[in-house]
Design an enzyme around this catalytic site. Structure first.
Site, PDB file in Angstrom:
ATOM      1  N   LYS A 291     -10.784  -0.032  13.744  1.00  0.00           N
ATOM      2  CA  LYS A 291      -9.394   0.346  14.413  1.00  0.00           C
ATOM      3  C   LYS A 291      -9.438   0.601  15.823  1.00  0.00           C
ATOM      4  O   LYS A 291      -8.557   0.232  16.423  1.00  0.00           O
ATOM      5  CB  LYS A 291      -9.101   1.539  13.877  1.00  0.00           C
ATOM      6  CG  LYS A 291      -8.674   1.710  12.128  1.00  0.00           C
ATOM      7  CD  LYS A 291      -7.263   0.987  12.082  1.00  0.00           C
ATOM      8  CE  LYS A 291      -6.943   0.971  10.612  1.00  0.00           C
ATOM      9  NZ  LYS A 291      -5.402   0.015  10.325  1.00  0.00           N
TER      10      LYS A 291
ATOM     11  N   VAL B  72      -4.809 -11.423   5.349  1.00  0.00           N
ATOM     12  CA  VAL B  72      -4.465 -11.453   6.714  1.00  0.00           C
ATOM     13  C   VAL B  72      -5.589 -11.673   7.536  1.00  0.00           C
ATOM     14  O   VAL B  72      -5.441 -12.044   8.887  1.00  0.00           O
ATOM     15  CB  VAL B  72      -3.441 -10.472   7.250  1.00  0.00           C
ATOM     16  CG1 VAL B  72      -2.133 -10.434   6.450  1.00  0.00           C
ATOM     17  CG2 VAL B  72      -4.089  -8.972   7.370  1.00  0.00           C
TER      18      VAL B  72
ATOM     19  N   THR C 212      -2.035  11.715   6.152  1.00  0.00           N
ATOM     20  CA  THR C 212      -0.872  11.629   5.334  1.00  0.00           C
ATOM     21  C   THR C 212      -0.951  11.608   3.852  1.00  0.00           C
ATOM     22  O   THR C 212      -1.812  10.877   3.407  1.00  0.00           O
ATOM     23  CB  THR C 212      -0.067  10.274   6.084  1.00  0.00           C
ATOM     24  OG1 THR C 212       0.119  10.344   7.475  1.00  0.00           O
ATOM     25  CG2 THR C 212       1.356   9.972   5.390  1.00  0.00           C
TER      26      THR C 212
ATOM     27  N   ASP D 254       0.401  -8.778   1.211  1.00  0.00           N
ATOM     28  CA  ASP D 254      -0.664  -7.699   0.835  1.00  0.00           C
ATOM     29  C   ASP D 254      -1.765  -8.637   0.196  1.00  0.00           C
ATOM     30  O   ASP D 254      -1.096  -9.639  -0.779  1.00  0.00           O
ATOM     31  CB  ASP D 254      -0.247  -6.689  -0.050  1.00  0.00           C
ATOM     32  CG  ASP D 254      -1.046  -5.392  -0.034  1.00  0.00           C
ATOM     33  OD1 ASP D 254      -0.504  -4.564   0.342  1.00  0.00           O
ATOM     34  OD2 ASP D 254      -2.283  -5.607  -0.159  1.00  0.00           O
TER      35      ASP D 254
ATOM     36  N   GLY E  14       0.854  -1.158   0.067  1.00  0.00           N
ATOM     37  CA  GLY E  14       0.005   0.027   0.025  1.00  0.00           C
ATOM     38  C   GLY E  14       0.989   1.212   0.073  1.00  0.00           C
ATOM     39  O   GLY E  14       2.149   1.247  -0.137  1.00  0.00           O
TER      40      GLY E  14
ATOM     41  N   ALA F 299      -1.000   0.063  13.015  1.00  0.00           N
ATOM     42  CA  ALA F 299      -1.226   1.325  12.467  1.00  0.00           C
ATOM     43  C   ALA F 299      -2.709   1.495  12.796  1.00  0.00           C
ATOM     44  O   ALA F 299      -3.666   0.990  12.175  1.00  0.00           O
ATOM     45  CB  ALA F 299      -0.950   1.010  10.985  1.00  0.00           C
TER      46      ALA F 299
ATOM     47  N   TYR G  90     -14.549   1.575   9.473  1.00  0.00           N
ATOM     48  CA  TYR G  90     -13.088   1.903   9.574  1.00  0.00           C
ATOM     49  C   TYR G  90     -12.750   2.129  10.927  1.00  0.00           C
ATOM     50  O   TYR G  90     -11.996   1.506  11.687  1.00  0.00           O
ATOM     51  CB  TYR G  90     -12.828   3.044   8.484  1.00  0.00           C
ATOM     52  CG  TYR G  90     -11.492   3.274   8.653  1.00  0.00           C
ATOM     53  CD1 TYR G  90     -10.283   2.365   8.160  1.00  0.00           C
ATOM     54  CD2 TYR G  90     -10.724   4.525   9.002  1.00  0.00           C
ATOM     55  CE1 TYR G  90      -9.000   2.641   8.159  1.00  0.00           C
ATOM     56  CE2 TYR G  90      -9.528   4.934   8.954  1.00  0.00           C
ATOM     57  CZ  TYR G  90      -8.531   3.984   8.717  1.00  0.00           C
ATOM     58  OH  TYR G  90      -7.343   4.170   8.422  1.00  0.00           O
TER      59      TYR G  90
END
Ligand code: UDP
Length: 309
Positions: free
Chosen positions: A149, A57, A175, A31, A10, A114, A145
């Site tokens: 997380k 994963v 980012t 990935d 990614g 992350a 999301y």
């Protein structure tokens, strides 16, 4: 060290592969390529310290031999992606984190999660400090999301406390940089692509919502410092240069020298109104400081997109 990077093809994962190989580490990049891209890592094939495994994963992860560190970066990460892949986003944050932690336990490896500023949701505290618990709508479109997380953070802390796994959690703020996909739907790739192709820049809402944008090399520096620290509670990494989305669009028009106009579109559901990290913790415990300002970082990113178009 021998390091496994999930989501290694990614945008951020591939920069990490580059950086860690340069530091002399051995890197296994994993990935499933739903949002990752082989082009991001093509230049690394043939290096003996680098290997690539195509694997999802959320299923059992097999890695032969020893492992020193697992960096769990796999996840769709733009609002457009997690609207397109809501179940995969939930699964990789929940089941994928569980599998990656299980692997860390089996190998006696350190684990690095992350995580994201999305844990703060549409924040009622500004700037966001790590001890703020957030304001998240669990059933909204972004919930897949945000909650995945948040679950990933909870699982990481449980493995840390219950199984004694050595863990790190980074909360990544917006980012940007080379290797973002031009169609990933986020503001910066959208605006640059639109500006370079003479289309109107699509500003959602009135553009008064703010973001603070961090150049990818600064983020990677923060990740490496956190990896090598002994800080096992979440750390914000992000730039302090907060600007409205309208200002960001205008800046990109200026940098590209584009004749494009701005077209205002409807604001997506639960879009955070403000976002800026408090980075006191990273400064104090990691000695980290962002060094690339928005003008410079955007110029470098525009150069990359020009080469791609
Ligand atoms: N945005 C926009 N136009 C676009 C894409 C995004 O105005 O073409 C806005 C979006 O609504 C949000 C901000 O830009 O307020 C940042 O969006 P992005 O998708 O980059 O990331 P987010 O911080 O929302 O996860």
């Amino acid at each position: 060290m021998k390091i496994l990077i999930t989501g290694g093809a990614g945008f951020i994962g591939s920069h990490l592969c580059d950086f860690l190989l340069e530091k002399g580490h051995e890197v296994i990049c994993m990935d499933n390529l739903i949002t990752g891209n082989m082009d991001n890592i093509a230049h690394l094939f043939g290096r003996k310290e680098f290997s690539f495994v195509q694997h999802d994963v959320t299923n059992y992860i097999y890695v032969a031999g020893d492992l020193d560190y697992i960096l769990h970066f796999a996840s769709p990460a733009s609002p457009k992606d997690y609207l397109m892949f809501p179940i995969q986003t939930l699964k990789v944050g929940a089941l994928g984190t569980h599998k990656a932690l299980g692997l860390a336990r089996a190998k006696g490896a350190r684990f690095f999660l992350a995580s994201t500023s999305e844990c703060y949701g549409d924040p009622l505290v500004h700037p966001q400090t790590e001890d703020y618990w957030g304001n998240v709508n669990p059933i909204g479109l972004r919930g897949v999301y945000d909650e995945a997380k948040r679950f990933a953070e909870a699982t990481t802390m449980a493995y840390h406390r219950y199984h004694g796994i050595d863990t790190r959690i980074i909360r990544i703020f917006n980012t940007y940089g080379p290797r973002m996909r031009k169609a990933d739907g986020r503001a910066i790739p959208n605006f640059i692509t639109q500006a370079l192709s003479g289309q109107a820049l699509t500003v959602f809402g009135d553009g008064s919502q703010t973001r603070s944008i961090c150049y990818v090399s600064d983020l990677v520096d923060g990740i490496y410092r956190l990896m090598n620290s002994d800080v096992d509670t979440p750390v914000n990494i992000g730039n302090l240069e907060e600007m409205t989305i309208l200002k960001l669009a205008q800046k990109i028009i200026e940098i590209t020298g584009s004749q494009s106009e701005i077209a205002f579109k409807s604001l997506p559901e639960d879009d955070p109104k403000v976002r800026r990290p408090d980075i006191s913790k990273a400064r104090k415990l990691l000695g980290w400081e962002p060094s690339v300002n928005a003008d410079e970082g955007l110029r470098r990113t525009v150069r990359y997109f020009k080469e791609q178009l």
